[in-house]
Design an enzyme around this catalytic site. Structure first.
Site, PDB file in Angstrom:
ATOM      1  N   GLY A  31       0.821  -1.196   0.000  1.00  0.00           N
ATOM      2  CA  GLY A  31       0.000   0.000   0.000  1.00  0.00           C
ATOM      3  C   GLY A  31       0.860   1.254   0.000  1.00  0.00           C
ATOM      4  CB  ILE A  72       2.985   2.644   4.693  1.00  0.00           C
ATOM      5  CG1 ILE A  72       2.044   3.687   5.300  1.00  0.00           C
ATOM      6  CG2 ILE A  72       4.221   2.462   5.572  1.00  0.00           C
ATOM      7  CD1 ILE A  72       1.408   3.269   6.605  1.00  0.00           C
ATOM      8  CB  THR A 123       5.349   0.159  11.291  1.00  0.00           C
ATOM      9  OG1 THR A 123       5.461  -0.185   9.897  1.00  0.00           O
ATOM     10  CG2 THR A 123       6.735   0.247  11.899  1.00  0.00           C
ATOM     11  CG  HIS A 160       0.074   2.376  17.094  1.00  0.00           C
ATOM     12  ND1 HIS A 160      -0.956   1.473  17.093  1.00  0.00           N
ATOM     13  CD2 HIS A 160       0.231   2.745  15.797  1.00  0.00           C
ATOM     14  CE1 HIS A 160      -1.398   1.296  15.860  1.00  0.00           C
ATOM     15  NE2 HIS A 160      -0.684   2.062  15.058  1.00  0.00           N
ATOM     16  CB  ILE A 161       5.124   6.905  18.125  1.00  0.00           C
ATOM     17  CG1 ILE A 161       6.416   6.087  17.968  1.00  0.00           C
ATOM     18  CG2 ILE A 161       4.646   6.912  19.572  1.00  0.00           C
ATOM     19  CD1 ILE A 161       7.620   6.718  18.666  1.00  0.00           C
ATOM     20  CD  GLU A 172      -1.395  -0.740  19.606  1.00  0.00           C
ATOM     21  OE1 GLU A 172      -0.435  -0.971  18.876  1.00  0.00           O
ATOM     22  OE2 GLU A 172      -2.311   0.059  19.291  1.00  0.00           O
TER      23      GLU A 172
END
Length: 245
Positions: A75, A77, A151, A201-202, A182
């Site tokens: 995709g 990313i 990620t 999750h940054i 999370e």
């Protein structure tokens, strides 16, 4: 996170900021690859308590150039990650559920990618089909030096199998910006391993992404008020001939 079907029934248009975070997440993905490959985390921790000897195997890492790096998913990313890795001179394998025209890498099936990659980076959404896609069985097919980066979404990876493989030195390391539950439980055993990087999750959490998101949302509102059409529509109306609201 939205009840799309219910919103569609009520005639409410849903849009998103498609692709807005791709640069931030892609940069972080490559950064995590470098941190693990060059053992930066280990070297940093050792430096803070005092390094007694330089040039030891403990701090000797590997380069991205010439390595085979597998991207699971293709995709927005993953395409940005591919672009960055090409500049490093890496060989890139891509596994996607549908054939796509790739720019710098080579598309292969998932098994081939797993068995031949020095670094594997996950870039797929969490669905029923992808849950625990990276299973214990698939992890056993990876090289003992393979580095695994996630990620995307935690649920696509079997964390217990990952932990076991890392403890038994059947994997070279892992970097997780996302986990199944999370925020991560501080008692999670993965946090105790020195060959694992965990971040909360940054991946998309940059001021640049926030600014771009705000601008895209504002443009979306103005465009919708002017045209009654969304730039990035998400939901469809069946009674509207399958067209977007």
């Amino acid at each position: 996170n939205l009840p799309i079907k219910e919103l569609t029934k009520r005639g409410i248009q849903v849009t998103n900021t498609k692709g807005i975070n791709s640069d931030a997440v892609a940069e972080m993905t490559v950064g995590l690859m470098i941190m693990l490959s060059r053992k930066i985390l280990i070297a940093n921790a050792a430096s803070k308590i005092g390094v007694k000897k330089l040039y030891t195997d403990e701090f000797t890492g590997t380069e991205l150039r010439g390595k085979t790096i597998g991207l699971v998913g293709y995709g927005h990313i993953a395409q940005k990650v591919e672009y960055l890795l090409a500049a490093f001179g890496a060989d890139i394998l891509i596994a996607n559920h549908t054939p796509k025209e790739v720019k710098y890498g080579c598309q292969v099936d998932l098994e081939t990618l797993i068995e031949n990659s020095d670094i594997i980076s996950l870039h797929i959404p969490h669905t029923k089909e992808t849950e625990n896609l990276i299973s214990a069985q698939k992890i056993t097919k990876m090289s003992s030096n393979t580095i695994l980066i996630n990620t995307s979404r935690g649920a696509i990876l079997d964390e217990k199998a990952l932990y076991q493989a890392l403890v038994e030195k059947k994997l070279g390391g892992a970097a997780l910006d996302t986990v199944k539950n999370e925020p991560m439980n501080p008692n999670n055993p993965l946090l105790q391993l020195d060959n694992v990087i965990i971040t909360p999750h940054i991946g998309s959490q940059t001021y640049d992404t926030i600014e771009k998101t705000d601008l895209m949302v504002a443009k979306e509102f103005v465009h919708f008020l002017d045209t009654k059409q969304a730039i990035h529509p998400v939901n469809l109306l069946a009674e509207n001939g399958g067209k977007y609201l």
